[in-house]
Design a protein around this motif. Structure first.
Motif, PDB file in Angstrom:
ATOM      1  N   LYS A  40       0.830  -1.204   0.000  1.00 52.02           N
ATOM      2  CA  LYS A  40       0.000   0.000   0.000  1.00 52.02           C
ATOM      3  C   LYS A  40       0.868   1.259   0.000  1.00 52.02           C
ATOM      4  O   LYS A  40       0.597   2.210  -0.739  1.00 52.02           O
ATOM      5  CB  LYS A  40      -0.926   0.000   1.214  1.00 52.02           C
ATOM      6  N   ARG A  43       2.282   1.792  -3.442  1.00 56.73           N
ATOM      7  CA  ARG A  43       1.262   2.293  -4.376  1.00 56.73           C
ATOM      8  C   ARG A  43       1.016   3.771  -4.150  1.00 56.73           C
ATOM      9  O   ARG A  43       0.886   4.539  -5.097  1.00 56.73           O
ATOM     10  CB  ARG A  43      -0.029   1.513  -4.214  1.00 56.73           C
ATOM     11  N   GLU A  46       3.765   5.840  -5.509  1.00 54.12           N
ATOM     12  CA  GLU A  46       3.791   5.931  -6.970  1.00 54.12           C
ATOM     13  C   GLU A  46       2.816   6.995  -7.472  1.00 54.12           C
ATOM     14  O   GLU A  46       3.001   7.561  -8.535  1.00 54.12           O
ATOM     15  CB  GLU A  46       3.415   4.584  -7.591  1.00 54.12           C
TER      16      GLU A  46
END
Length: 48
Positions: A40, A43, A46
């Motif tokens: 998580k 992500r 990103e």
């Protein structure tokens, strides 16, 4: 999963298998939560 427990927490597979089943399950569940949090965080990083 045992590889991750060894790499991250230095718990050898033989030591893991000697633990009571409840402790094995706890460690596996804890590692799963740890890995999910890491995914998580990646992500979210990103998206920035």
């Amino acid at each position: 999963m045992l590889h991750s427990i060894w790499v991250r927490h230095h718990l050898r597979p033989g030591e893991f298998w000697r633990l009571p089943r409840g402790e094995q399950l706890f460690l596996m569940a804890s590692l799963e939560l740890e890995m999910e949090a890491e995914i998580k965080a990646r992500r979210e990083g990103e998206r920035v």
